[in-house]
Scaffold this active site. Structure first.
Site, PDB file in Angstrom:
ATOM      1  N   THR A 262       0.858  -1.189   0.000  1.00  0.00           N
ATOM      2  CA  THR A 262       0.000   0.000   0.000  1.00  0.00           C
ATOM      3  C   THR A 262       0.889   1.232   0.000  1.00  0.00           C
ATOM      4  O   THR A 262       1.736   1.403   0.883  1.00  0.00           O
ATOM      5  CB  THR A 262      -0.947  -0.001   1.216  1.00  0.00           C
ATOM      6  OG1 THR A 262      -1.741  -1.182   1.156  1.00  0.00           O
ATOM      7  CG2 THR A 262      -1.863   1.221   1.192  1.00  0.00           C
ATOM      8  N   TYR A 263       0.710   2.067  -1.022  1.00  0.00           N
ATOM      9  CA  TYR A 263       1.531   3.272  -1.203  1.00  0.00           C
ATOM     10  C   TYR A 263       0.811   4.474  -0.607  1.00  0.00           C
ATOM     11  O   TYR A 263      -0.412   4.585  -0.687  1.00  0.00           O
ATOM     12  CB  TYR A 263       1.814   3.496  -2.687  1.00  0.00           C
ATOM     13  CG  TYR A 263       2.823   2.497  -3.207  1.00  0.00           C
ATOM     14  CD1 TYR A 263       4.181   2.787  -3.210  1.00  0.00           C
ATOM     15  CD2 TYR A 263       2.425   1.240  -3.653  1.00  0.00           C
ATOM     16  CE1 TYR A 263       5.116   1.863  -3.658  1.00  0.00           C
ATOM     17  CE2 TYR A 263       3.350   0.305  -4.101  1.00  0.00           C
ATOM     18  CZ  TYR A 263       4.694   0.633  -4.096  1.00  0.00           C
ATOM     19  OH  TYR A 263       5.621  -0.290  -4.524  1.00  0.00           O
ATOM     20  N   TYR A 264       1.603   5.368  -0.027  1.00  0.00           N
ATOM     21  CA  TYR A 264       1.048   6.541   0.647  1.00  0.00           C
ATOM     22  C   TYR A 264       1.536   7.834  -0.005  1.00  0.00           C
ATOM     23  O   TYR A 264       2.690   7.919  -0.435  1.00  0.00           O
ATOM     24  CB  TYR A 264       1.448   6.530   2.132  1.00  0.00           C
ATOM     25  CG  TYR A 264       0.623   5.523   2.899  1.00  0.00           C
ATOM     26  CD1 TYR A 264      -0.539   5.913   3.565  1.00  0.00           C
ATOM     27  CD2 TYR A 264       0.966   4.172   2.913  1.00  0.00           C
ATOM     28  CE1 TYR A 264      -1.328   4.989   4.221  1.00  0.00           C
ATOM     29  CE2 TYR A 264       0.185   3.240   3.578  1.00  0.00           C
ATOM     30  CZ  TYR A 264      -0.960   3.657   4.230  1.00  0.00           C
ATOM     31  OH  TYR A 264      -1.741   2.742   4.878  1.00  0.00           O
TER      32      TYR A 264
ATOM     33  N   VAL B 249      -2.772   5.761  -1.451  1.00  0.00           N
ATOM     34  CA  VAL B 249      -2.982   6.113  -2.852  1.00  0.00           C
ATOM     35  C   VAL B 249      -3.507   4.913  -3.631  1.00  0.00           C
ATOM     36  O   VAL B 249      -4.476   5.018  -4.379  1.00  0.00           O
ATOM     37  CB  VAL B 249      -1.658   6.578  -3.487  1.00  0.00           C
ATOM     38  CG1 VAL B 249      -1.798   6.773  -4.978  1.00  0.00           C
ATOM     39  CG2 VAL B 249      -1.163   7.840  -2.822  1.00  0.00           C
TER      40      VAL B 249
END
Lengths: 193, 193
Positions: free
Chosen positions: A37-39, A107
């Site tokens: 999971t990208y932030y 994101v």
């Protein structure tokens, strides 16, 4: 400071590569699912600064990874900092809550099945990842981790192993975009009727 | 969401409290050194938003902690998220490097020797910390962790235990400032000639 030296190629499937790597004596691990999971940063636009921050869940283990901007046009050499978090799904979720409290926001999530192989090449131990990425297809990634003084040697080793494996020819050009970038481009691309 | 309900008092020494807590049957752990490095947010002024982010090193273990704004004037009730990091000094250092890459910056480090006791009180297990803080002196902290629905009961338990221990009288008022705030105020206070 540690750098990640990496090249990635889209491939139609993994069978030819598996045969070539096996002939080179590469050691193969069991496939593992990785959920990244990208932030987004509270104020910095990571798409512009070419950075990334992600929580990776892999077989019950959790990692927080920061990637700095790419330093070179041919490979994907970049600074990387990876930290082990406590294991388990709730620890990963708590870390997400903490990042959101600090103003970071999720994101997108990249899911893939990764088969890792380790290939001895030019005196180095190159990590080869055969990836099957949800929504994107199959890829191979060649990677070395190097200190600042070893970056050039690592880059040479990656480029020559790619050539040995038949990667990087005219019909096989390297993909410098990350899986996240590819997924986001796909999500925002206009529909072809 | 978990809340930390806490009251803190400066005390001249810990001996009277230790005797009272022992009489209440409190269980005492070995003193431990805690080294807390606090970080500033890249854009948010935590001194104004009343938040905090710290890396705690304690006996080889590492934790990342976020504290939200205080929700109440009497106790220090606030949201808290604490995450275990990988153990060891280099893991803590790597996490600091990662925070700095994201634009956070170290503000100050609070070092203390903490003796923890657990006291059964009104059906709850109150954590009592006897702290000897570098540069600030000796304190006692009473703390309960509570879910949203239990915050009022936790606050009542803390206030009544403080009263039982002779804390919170007119010559003994609660300190709502954090050790970090006290240290920073001391650092910026004008010299008294």
């Amino acid at each position: 400071m540690t750098f990640e030296v990496e090249q990635k190629f889209p491939v139609p499937d993994h069978s030819v590569l598996l045969a070539k790597l096996s002939a080179l004596g590469a050691i193969r691990s069991e496939p593992i699912e990785q959920i990244d999971t990208y932030y987004a940063h509270p104020t910095r636009d990571f798409a512009k600064t070419d950075e990334a921050l992600r929580i990776r869940r892999a077989g019950g283990d959790n990692f927080l990874t920061y990637k700095g901007p790419k330093l070179d046009v041919e490979t994907k050499t970049r600074r990387e900092i990876e930290i082990s978090l406590a294991p388990g799904e709730s620890a990963a979720a708590s870390f997400g809550v903490l990042l959101e409290a600090l103003g970071f926001s999720p994101v997108a999530t990249v899911r893939k099945i990764r088969t890792l192989l380790t290939a001895a090449w030019r005196g180095q131990s190159v990590e080869v990842a055969l990836d099957d990425v949800d929504g994107l297809g199959t890829f191979v990634e060649l990677e070395l981790t190097a200190d600042e003084a070893e970056v050039d040697a690592a880059r040479d080793a990656i480029l020559s192993l790619a050539s040995e494996l038949g990667l990087g020819g005219s019909d096989h050009s390297a993909e410098r975009r990350s899986y996240l970038e590819l997924l986001l481009e796909r999500a925002t691309a206009p529909e072809i009727p």
